[in-house]
Design a protein around this motif. Sequence first.
Motif, mmCIF file in Angstrom:
data_model
loop_
_atom_site.group_PDB
_atom_site.id
_atom_site.type_symbol
_atom_site.label_atom_id
_atom_site.label_comp_id
_atom_site.label_asym_id
_atom_site.label_seq_id
_atom_site.Cartn_x
_atom_site.Cartn_y
_atom_site.Cartn_z
ATOM 1 N N GLN A 99 0.642 -1.052 -0.029
ATOM 2 C CA GLN A 99 -0.156 0.007 0.088
ATOM 3 C C GLN A 99 0.957 1.222 -0.183
ATOM 4 O OE1 GLN A 99 -2.808 -0.604 3.250
ATOM 5 N NE2 GLN A 99 -3.987 -1.705 2.156
ATOM 6 N N ASP A 100 2.104 1.153 -0.677
ATOM 7 C CA ASP A 100 2.773 2.364 -0.847
ATOM 8 C C ASP A 100 2.300 3.052 -2.328
ATOM 9 O OD1 ASP A 100 4.654 4.373 -1.523
ATOM 10 O OD2 ASP A 100 6.471 2.938 -1.410
ATOM 11 N N TYR A 101 1.094 3.898 -1.810
ATOM 12 C CA TYR A 101 0.364 4.799 -3.080
ATOM 13 C C TYR A 101 1.387 5.693 -3.583
ATOM 14 C CZ TYR A 101 -3.463 2.573 -1.116
ATOM 15 O OH TYR A 101 -4.432 1.319 -0.363
ATOM 16 N N ALA A 102 2.541 6.299 -2.881
ATOM 17 C CA ALA A 102 3.233 7.358 -3.485
ATOM 18 C C ALA A 102 4.124 6.644 -4.574
ATOM 19 C CB ALA A 102 4.023 7.976 -2.270
ATOM 20 N N GLY A 103 4.713 5.299 -4.007
ATOM 21 C CA GLY A 103 5.511 4.703 -4.901
ATOM 22 C C GLY A 103 4.654 4.035 -6.329
ATOM 23 N N VAL A 104 3.688 3.613 -6.077
ATOM 24 C CA VAL A 104 2.594 3.181 -7.190
ATOM 25 C C VAL A 104 2.398 4.419 -8.062
ATOM 26 C CG1 VAL A 104 0.467 2.543 -7.782
ATOM 27 C CG2 VAL A 104 1.557 1.454 -5.891
ATOM 28 N N ALA A 155 -0.146 2.332 -21.927
ATOM 29 C CA ALA A 155 -0.043 3.562 -21.347
ATOM 30 C C ALA A 155 -1.271 4.072 -20.375
ATOM 31 C CB ALA A 155 0.231 4.815 -22.200
ATOM 32 N N ALA A 156 -2.434 3.826 -20.873
ATOM 33 C CA ALA A 156 -3.664 4.326 -20.346
ATOM 34 C C ALA A 156 -3.735 3.397 -18.906
ATOM 35 C CB ALA A 156 -4.808 4.295 -21.283
ATOM 36 N N LYS A 157 -3.686 2.160 -19.165
ATOM 37 C CA LYS A 157 -3.751 1.312 -18.021
ATOM 38 C C LYS A 157 -2.884 1.836 -16.984
ATOM 39 C CE LYS A 157 -2.698 -3.375 -16.348
ATOM 40 N NZ LYS A 157 -2.045 -4.625 -16.573
ATOM 41 N N TYR A 158 -1.872 2.151 -17.093
ATOM 42 C CA TYR A 158 -0.675 2.488 -15.824
ATOM 43 C C TYR A 158 -0.744 3.763 -15.560
ATOM 44 C CZ TYR A 158 1.273 -2.032 -15.827
ATOM 45 O OH TYR A 158 1.536 -3.267 -15.702
ATOM 46 N N TYR A 159 -1.239 4.834 -16.262
ATOM 47 C CA TYR A 159 -1.576 6.273 -15.945
ATOM 48 C C TYR A 159 -3.037 5.965 -15.047
ATOM 49 C CZ TYR A 159 1.160 9.102 -18.978
ATOM 50 O OH TYR A 159 2.439 9.515 -19.518
ATOM 51 N N LYS A 160 -3.719 4.997 -15.281
ATOM 52 C CA LYS A 160 -5.036 4.975 -14.502
ATOM 53 C C LYS A 160 -4.563 4.293 -13.044
ATOM 54 C CE LYS A 160 -9.556 2.585 -14.400
ATOM 55 N NZ LYS A 160 -10.338 1.683 -15.260
ATOM 56 N N GLU A 161 -3.524 3.566 -13.135
ATOM 57 C CA GLU A 161 -3.124 3.017 -11.761
ATOM 58 C C GLU A 161 -2.493 4.009 -11.072
ATOM 59 O OE1 GLU A 161 -3.125 -0.144 -10.310
ATOM 60 O OE2 GLU A 161 -3.378 -1.574 -11.965
ATOM 61 N N ALA A 162 -1.756 4.963 -11.450
ATOM 62 C CA ALA A 162 -1.161 6.053 -11.049
ATOM 63 C C ALA A 162 -2.389 7.083 -10.454
ATOM 64 C CB ALA A 162 -0.209 6.925 -11.798
ATOM 65 N N THR A 163 -3.191 7.135 -11.038
ATOM 66 C CA THR A 163 -4.269 8.287 -10.744
ATOM 67 C C THR A 163 -5.263 7.699 -9.507
ATOM 68 O OG1 THR A 163 -4.712 9.055 -12.955
ATOM 69 C CG2 THR A 163 -6.244 9.514 -11.231
ATOM 70 N N PHE A 164 -5.094 6.409 -9.463
ATOM 71 C CA PHE A 164 -6.037 5.805 -8.536
ATOM 72 C C PHE A 164 -5.071 5.707 -7.100
ATOM 73 C CE2 PHE A 164 -6.623 1.936 -5.905
ATOM 74 C CZ PHE A 164 -7.924 2.044 -5.465
ATOM 75 N N ALA A 165 -3.929 5.299 -7.324
ATOM 76 C CA ALA A 165 -2.932 5.489 -6.188
ATOM 77 C C ALA A 165 -2.858 6.829 -5.703
ATOM 78 C CB ALA A 165 -1.659 5.144 -6.631
ATOM 79 N N TYR A 166 -2.820 7.942 -6.651
ATOM 80 C CA TYR A 166 -2.822 9.394 -6.002
ATOM 81 C C TYR A 166 -3.959 9.732 -5.127
ATOM 82 C CZ TYR A 166 -2.193 14.346 -5.689
ATOM 83 O OH TYR A 166 -2.089 15.511 -5.515
ATOM 84 N N LYS A 212 3.692 5.944 -13.196
ATOM 85 C CA LYS A 212 3.696 7.284 -14.421
ATOM 86 C C LYS A 212 4.918 7.174 -15.325
ATOM 87 C CE LYS A 212 2.783 11.458 -12.904
ATOM 88 N NZ LYS A 212 2.835 12.629 -11.918
ATOM 89 N N LEU A 213 6.120 6.552 -14.627
ATOM 90 C CA LEU A 213 7.217 6.369 -15.166
ATOM 91 C C LEU A 213 7.002 5.166 -16.232
ATOM 92 C CD1 LEU A 213 10.160 7.241 -14.968
ATOM 93 C CD2 LEU A 213 10.586 5.466 -13.517
ATOM 94 N N LEU A 214 6.320 4.079 -16.061
ATOM 95 C CA LEU A 214 6.054 3.223 -16.893
ATOM 96 C C LEU A 214 5.232 3.425 -18.070
ATOM 97 C CD1 LEU A 214 6.478 0.030 -17.596
ATOM 98 C CD2 LEU A 214 4.621 -0.796 -16.011
ATOM 99 N N ALA A 215 3.899 4.225 -17.780
ATOM 100 C CA ALA A 215 3.127 4.661 -18.535
ATOM 101 C C ALA A 215 3.655 5.541 -19.493
ATOM 102 C CB ALA A 215 2.056 5.637 -17.900
ATOM 103 N N LYS A 216 4.840 6.475 -19.138
ATOM 104 C CA LYS A 216 5.237 7.184 -19.912
ATOM 105 C C LYS A 216 6.074 6.342 -21.098
ATOM 106 C CE LYS A 216 8.438 11.274 -20.358
ATOM 107 N NZ LYS A 216 8.980 10.728 -21.665
ATOM 108 N N TYR A 217 6.813 5.505 -20.638
ATOM 109 C CA TYR A 217 7.717 4.595 -21.687
ATOM 110 C C TYR A 217 6.610 3.976 -22.744
ATOM 111 C CZ TYR A 217 9.354 0.230 -23.837
ATOM 112 O OH TYR A 217 9.750 -0.550 -24.663
ATOM 113 N N PHE A 218 5.319 3.569 -22.423
ATOM 114 C CA PHE A 218 4.449 2.743 -23.367
ATOM 115 C C PHE A 218 4.013 3.933 -24.281
ATOM 116 C CE2 PHE A 218 3.688 -0.520 -19.956
ATOM 117 C CZ PHE A 218 4.175 -1.574 -20.789
ATOM 118 N N GLU A 219 3.609 5.088 -23.441
ATOM 119 C CA GLU A 219 3.264 6.345 -24.395
ATOM 120 C C GLU A 219 4.239 6.725 -25.484
ATOM 121 O OE1 GLU A 219 0.973 10.402 -23.603
ATOM 122 O OE2 GLU A 219 2.503 9.938 -22.348
ATOM 123 N N ASP A 220 5.458 6.689 -25.068
ATOM 124 C CA ASP A 220 6.741 7.121 -26.010
ATOM 125 C C ASP A 220 6.768 5.886 -27.030
ATOM 126 O OD1 ASP A 220 6.967 9.408 -24.458
ATOM 127 O OD2 ASP A 220 8.828 8.716 -23.516
#
Length: 207
Positions: free
Chosen positions: A165-170, A190-201, A175-183
Amino acid sequence: MKDYNFVRCAQCHNILGISYRRIKLYDKAIKNFNLGLHLGKLQKNRQLIQLTNQNLGYLYSTQGKHEQAIFHYKEVLDDPEVYIVEKLATISSLIKELYNTKDYEETKEKVEKALELLEEFESAESDELYFVYVIYTYKYLLEDNWEEFVALLTKKFIPHLQKNQDYAGVTTYSKLLAKYFEDTNKYKLAAKYYKEATFAYEQISNI
Protein backbone atom coordinates in the motif's frame (compact mmCIF):
# COMPACT_ATOMS: atom_id res chain seq x y z
CA MET A 1 13.72 20.66 27.47
CA LYS A 2 13.42 21.38 31.22
CA ASP A 3 15.50 18.25 31.84
CA TYR A 4 18.02 19.29 29.15
CA ASN A 5 17.45 15.97 27.38
CA PHE A 6 18.23 17.40 23.97
CA VAL A 7 18.48 14.00 22.26
CA ARG A 8 14.86 13.24 23.19
CA CYS A 9 13.86 16.75 22.10
CA ALA A 10 15.50 16.20 18.73
CA GLN A 11 13.67 12.89 18.33
CA CYS A 12 10.37 14.62 19.17
CA HIS A 13 11.06 17.35 16.59
CA ASN A 14 11.63 14.64 13.98
CA ILE A 15 8.30 12.98 14.86
CA LEU A 16 6.55 16.35 14.68
CA GLY A 17 8.24 17.07 11.36
CA ILE A 18 7.02 13.78 9.90
CA SER A 19 3.51 14.42 11.21
CA TYR A 20 3.39 17.93 9.74
CA ARG A 21 4.76 16.63 6.43
CA ARG A 22 2.01 14.03 6.22
CA ILE A 23 -0.71 16.68 6.62
CA LYS A 24 1.18 18.94 4.19
CA LEU A 25 2.06 21.69 6.67
CA TYR A 26 5.49 21.90 5.11
CA ASP A 27 6.71 25.10 6.78
CA LYS A 28 6.06 23.64 10.23
CA ALA A 29 7.68 20.37 9.17
CA ILE A 30 10.83 22.17 8.01
CA LYS A 31 10.95 24.22 11.22
CA ASN A 32 10.81 21.07 13.37
CA PHE A 33 13.35 19.18 11.28
CA ASN A 34 15.75 22.13 11.45
CA LEU A 35 15.33 22.29 15.24
CA GLY A 36 16.04 18.55 15.41
CA LEU A 37 19.11 19.01 13.21
CA HIS A 38 20.38 21.87 15.41
CA LEU A 39 19.97 19.82 18.59
CA GLY A 40 21.60 16.79 16.98
CA LYS A 41 24.62 18.93 16.08
CA LEU A 42 24.77 20.41 19.60
CA GLN A 43 24.94 16.88 21.00
CA LYS A 44 27.26 15.70 18.21
CA ASN A 45 24.84 12.82 17.71
CA ARG A 46 25.57 11.66 14.16
CA GLN A 47 22.68 9.19 14.07
CA LEU A 48 20.19 11.99 14.83
CA ILE A 49 21.86 14.38 12.41
CA GLN A 50 21.63 11.93 9.52
CA LEU A 51 18.10 10.81 10.41
CA THR A 52 17.03 14.45 10.23
CA ASN A 53 18.89 15.02 6.97
CA GLN A 54 17.10 11.99 5.52
CA ASN A 55 13.74 13.36 6.68
CA LEU A 56 14.51 16.78 5.19
CA GLY A 57 15.56 15.17 1.93
CA TYR A 58 12.30 13.25 1.71
CA LEU A 59 10.25 16.34 2.56
CA TYR A 60 11.90 18.43 -0.17
CA SER A 61 11.47 15.52 -2.58
CA THR A 62 7.70 15.43 -1.95
CA GLN A 63 7.63 19.16 -2.74
CA GLY A 64 9.54 18.65 -6.00
CA LYS A 65 12.50 20.66 -4.68
CA HIS A 66 15.10 18.33 -6.13
CA GLU A 67 18.26 20.36 -5.45
CA GLN A 68 17.45 20.77 -1.76
CA ALA A 69 16.57 17.08 -1.46
CA ILE A 70 19.87 16.15 -3.14
CA PHE A 71 21.82 18.34 -0.70
CA HIS A 72 20.41 16.58 2.38
CA TYR A 73 20.74 13.09 0.90
CA LYS A 74 24.40 13.77 0.13
CA GLU A 75 24.93 14.93 3.71
CA VAL A 76 23.86 11.46 4.84
CA LEU A 77 26.02 9.61 2.33
CA ASP A 78 29.09 11.70 3.18
CA ASP A 79 29.03 10.33 6.74
CA PRO A 80 31.25 7.21 6.85
CA GLU A 81 29.48 5.91 9.97
CA VAL A 82 26.02 5.61 8.42
CA TYR A 83 24.70 2.03 8.56
CA ILE A 84 24.42 0.16 5.28
CA VAL A 85 20.60 -0.04 5.36
CA GLU A 86 20.43 3.74 5.79
CA LYS A 87 22.95 4.18 2.98
CA LEU A 88 20.81 2.04 0.68
CA ALA A 89 17.68 4.01 1.59
CA THR A 90 19.43 7.32 1.01
CA ILE A 91 21.25 6.42 -2.19
CA SER A 92 18.01 5.03 -3.65
CA SER A 93 16.31 8.35 -2.95
CA LEU A 94 19.28 10.29 -4.28
CA ILE A 95 19.28 8.31 -7.54
CA LYS A 96 15.63 9.19 -8.11
CA GLU A 97 16.24 12.91 -7.44
CA LEU A 98 19.32 13.07 -9.69
CA TYR A 99 17.42 11.36 -12.51
CA ASN A 100 14.58 13.88 -12.12
CA THR A 101 17.08 16.73 -12.56
CA LYS A 102 18.35 14.99 -15.75
CA ASP A 103 21.86 14.72 -14.33
CA TYR A 104 22.28 11.31 -15.93
CA GLU A 105 26.05 11.17 -15.49
CA GLU A 106 25.93 11.50 -11.72
CA THR A 107 22.85 9.27 -11.59
CA LYS A 108 24.89 6.56 -13.29
CA GLU A 109 27.75 7.04 -10.80
CA LYS A 110 25.36 6.66 -7.86
CA VAL A 111 23.72 3.58 -9.40
CA GLU A 112 27.17 1.96 -9.66
CA LYS A 113 27.88 2.88 -6.03
CA ALA A 114 24.50 1.46 -5.01
CA LEU A 115 25.24 -1.82 -6.78
CA GLU A 116 28.49 -2.04 -4.82
CA LEU A 117 26.53 -1.56 -1.59
CA LEU A 118 24.09 -4.30 -2.59
CA GLU A 119 27.01 -6.74 -2.85
CA GLU A 120 27.72 -6.12 0.86
CA PHE A 121 24.08 -6.52 1.79
CA GLU A 122 22.82 -9.92 2.91
CA SER A 123 19.16 -9.36 3.77
CA ALA A 124 16.26 -9.30 1.35
CA GLU A 125 13.37 -8.31 3.59
CA SER A 126 10.36 -6.49 2.18
CA ASP A 127 11.64 -3.01 3.07
CA GLU A 128 15.07 -3.67 1.58
CA LEU A 129 13.55 -5.09 -1.62
CA TYR A 130 12.15 -1.63 -2.29
CA PHE A 131 15.68 -0.19 -2.47
CA VAL A 132 16.82 -3.01 -4.76
CA TYR A 133 13.91 -2.38 -7.13
CA VAL A 134 14.54 1.39 -7.21
CA ILE A 135 18.24 0.93 -8.00
CA TYR A 136 17.59 -1.54 -10.82
CA THR A 137 14.74 0.55 -12.24
CA TYR A 138 17.10 3.45 -12.85
CA LYS A 139 19.93 1.16 -13.93
CA TYR A 140 17.73 -0.20 -16.73
CA LEU A 141 16.49 3.29 -17.62
CA LEU A 142 20.02 4.61 -17.99
CA GLU A 143 21.02 1.61 -20.10
CA ASP A 144 17.90 1.85 -22.30
CA ASN A 145 17.32 -1.76 -21.30
CA TRP A 146 13.59 -1.54 -21.87
CA GLU A 147 12.84 -5.25 -21.75
CA GLU A 148 14.26 -5.59 -18.23
CA PHE A 149 12.75 -2.24 -17.21
CA VAL A 150 9.23 -3.30 -18.18
CA ALA A 151 9.62 -6.79 -16.70
CA LEU A 152 10.86 -5.43 -13.37
CA LEU A 153 8.11 -2.84 -12.98
CA THR A 154 5.19 -4.94 -14.19
CA LYS A 155 6.08 -8.26 -12.56
CA LYS A 156 7.87 -7.24 -9.37
CA PHE A 157 8.14 -3.58 -8.40
CA ILE A 158 4.62 -2.22 -8.90
CA PRO A 159 2.98 -5.39 -7.43
CA HIS A 160 5.36 -5.05 -4.45
CA LEU A 161 4.30 -1.42 -3.95
CA GLN A 162 0.61 -2.30 -4.26
CA LYS A 163 0.94 -5.15 -1.76
CA ASN A 164 2.53 -2.76 0.76
CA GLN A 165 0.00 0.00 0.00
CA ASP A 166 2.82 2.36 -0.93
CA TYR A 167 0.57 4.65 -2.93
CA ALA A 168 3.23 7.31 -3.44
CA GLY A 169 5.51 4.67 -4.96
CA VAL A 170 2.73 3.25 -7.13
CA THR A 171 2.02 6.75 -8.43
CA THR A 172 5.68 7.47 -9.24
CA TYR A 173 6.57 4.22 -10.94
CA SER A 174 3.24 3.65 -12.71
CA LYS A 175 3.67 7.08 -14.32
CA LEU A 176 7.24 6.22 -15.27
CA LEU A 177 6.07 3.00 -16.92
CA ALA A 178 3.08 4.70 -18.55
CA LYS A 179 5.36 7.32 -20.09
CA TYR A 180 7.53 4.59 -21.62
CA PHE A 181 4.46 2.90 -23.14
CA GLU A 182 3.20 6.27 -24.41
CA ASP A 183 6.58 7.07 -26.00
CA THR A 184 6.56 3.68 -27.75
CA ASN A 185 2.97 4.15 -29.02
CA LYS A 186 1.54 1.44 -26.76
CA TYR A 187 -1.39 3.60 -25.79
CA LYS A 188 -3.59 0.91 -24.25
CA LEU A 189 -0.84 -0.06 -21.80
CA ALA A 190 -0.02 3.61 -21.20
CA ALA A 191 -3.66 4.29 -20.30
CA LYS A 192 -3.69 1.30 -17.94
CA TYR A 193 -0.71 2.54 -15.93
CA TYR A 194 -1.80 6.18 -15.94
CA LYS A 195 -5.06 4.87 -14.47
CA GLU A 196 -3.09 2.95 -11.82
CA ALA A 197 -1.17 6.13 -10.98
CA THR A 198 -4.36 8.19 -10.73
CA PHE A 199 -6.04 5.63 -8.46
CA ALA A 200 -2.97 5.49 -6.18
CA TYR A 201 -2.83 9.29 -6.00
CA GLU A 202 -6.49 9.38 -4.98
CA GLN A 203 -5.71 7.00 -2.12
CA ILE A 204 -2.99 9.41 -0.90
CA SER A 205 -5.47 12.28 -1.02
CA ASN A 206 -7.95 10.29 1.07
CA ILE A 207 -5.46 9.41 3.83
